[in-house]
Write an enzyme that holds these catalytic residues in place. Structure first.
Site, PDB file in Angstrom:
ATOM      1  N   HIS A 124      -7.484   2.666   0.696  1.00  0.00           N
ATOM      2  CA  HIS A 124      -8.054   2.043   1.895  1.00  0.00           C
ATOM      3  C   HIS A 124      -7.288   0.768   2.258  1.00  0.00           C
ATOM      4  O   HIS A 124      -6.606   0.169   1.424  1.00  0.00           O
ATOM      5  CB  HIS A 124      -9.533   1.720   1.676  1.00  0.00           C
ATOM      6  CG  HIS A 124      -9.759   0.716   0.571  1.00  0.00           C
ATOM      7  ND1 HIS A 124      -9.564  -0.642   0.743  1.00  0.00           N
ATOM      8  CD2 HIS A 124     -10.140   0.885  -0.702  1.00  0.00           C
ATOM      9  CE1 HIS A 124      -9.818  -1.270  -0.384  1.00  0.00           C
ATOM     10  NE2 HIS A 124     -10.167  -0.361  -1.295  1.00  0.00           N
ATOM     11  N   GLU A 144     -15.249   4.182  -5.610  1.00  0.00           N
ATOM     12  CA  GLU A 144     -14.505   3.399  -6.595  1.00  0.00           C
ATOM     13  C   GLU A 144     -15.298   3.265  -7.887  1.00  0.00           C
ATOM     14  O   GLU A 144     -16.534   3.410  -7.911  1.00  0.00           O
ATOM     15  CB  GLU A 144     -14.177   2.017  -6.018  1.00  0.00           C
ATOM     16  CG  GLU A 144     -13.364   1.102  -6.925  1.00  0.00           C
ATOM     17  CD  GLU A 144     -11.994   1.641  -7.313  1.00  0.00           C
ATOM     18  OE1 GLU A 144     -11.931   2.663  -8.043  1.00  0.00           O
ATOM     19  OE2 GLU A 144     -10.977   1.044  -6.922  1.00  0.00           O
ATOM     20  N   HIS A 167      -9.651   4.716  -3.306  1.00  0.00           N
ATOM     21  CA  HIS A 167      -9.605   3.350  -3.820  1.00  0.00           C
ATOM     22  C   HIS A 167      -8.513   3.172  -4.869  1.00  0.00           C
ATOM     23  O   HIS A 167      -8.064   4.135  -5.479  1.00  0.00           O
ATOM     24  CB  HIS A 167     -10.967   2.987  -4.404  1.00  0.00           C
ATOM     25  CG  HIS A 167     -12.061   3.206  -3.419  1.00  0.00           C
ATOM     26  ND1 HIS A 167     -12.391   2.280  -2.468  1.00  0.00           N
ATOM     27  CD2 HIS A 167     -12.867   4.271  -3.199  1.00  0.00           C
ATOM     28  CE1 HIS A 167     -13.366   2.748  -1.711  1.00  0.00           C
ATOM     29  NE2 HIS A 167     -13.673   3.969  -2.133  1.00  0.00           N
TER      30      HIS A 167
END
Length: 180
Positions: free
Chosen positions: A8, A90, A147
């Site tokens: 991201h 995550e 992530h």
């Protein structure tokens, strides 16, 4: 068929070097620009593979920083968000989330001497999610927005290399499909 992992875009906690984990921190403007840059890199990736190559879907973690990155990429590539997978969230750093990372904290995270999601559990969860993506999109070219720890740990598990956390917006081809 490739699966490409995208970290991201940047958040304010990335700038402050805070552990985000499962805390839902939004992208900042730099992160939105990194998502557009990732889309450009994905377009180049496709062009390098020839006219017949196309991206089929974008899937994401449920955390807003990944969903927004995925939506920016999907819009830029004229794709739909294909799905949001809880298992792509995550790693949970539990009470450490929001703590500024430093060498001592990072060493404790790697050694798992703190109350965090165990790496074995995290990898089992993320591997199951990636296998589900593969099952949901057989023989398709998939973009997975997730992530840093997820990408680093997945690559480490597959290659036996070091645990390296990619930069925000990085485009990384998964070396081997899990179901292979």
């Amino acid at each position: 068929m490739p699966i490409v992992l995208i970290r991201h875009g940047q958040t304010d906690w990335n700038i402050d070097r805070r552990l985000q984990g499962a805390t839902d921190i939004p992208l900042n403007d730099t992160g939105r620009g990194q998502a557009l840059e990732a889309a450009h890199n994905l377009r180049t990736f496709a062009e390098d593979r020839g006219e017949s190559f196309t991206w089929d879907a974008v899937v994401t973690s449920p955390l807003s920083r990944a969903v927004e990155t995925g939506q920016i990429i999907a819009d830029a590539l004229s794709l739909e968000i294909g799905g949001v997978y809880a298992g792509l969230a995550e790693r949970s750093f539990r009470s450490l989330e929001g703590t500024k990372s430093n060498p001592e904290i990072w060493a404790a995270v790697v050694a798992e001497t703190l109350d965090i999601e165990p790496m074995a559990d995290f990898l089992a969860r993320t591997d199951a999610a990636l296998m589900q993506v593969e099952a949901d999109y057989p023989q398709q070219n998939i973009i997975v927005v997730a992530h840093g720890m997820l990408i680093g740990a997945t690559l480490q598990a597959r290659t036996g290399g070091e645990l390296l956390i990619p930069v925000n917006g990085a485009v990384i081809e998964l070396p081997v499909h899990l179901s292979a």
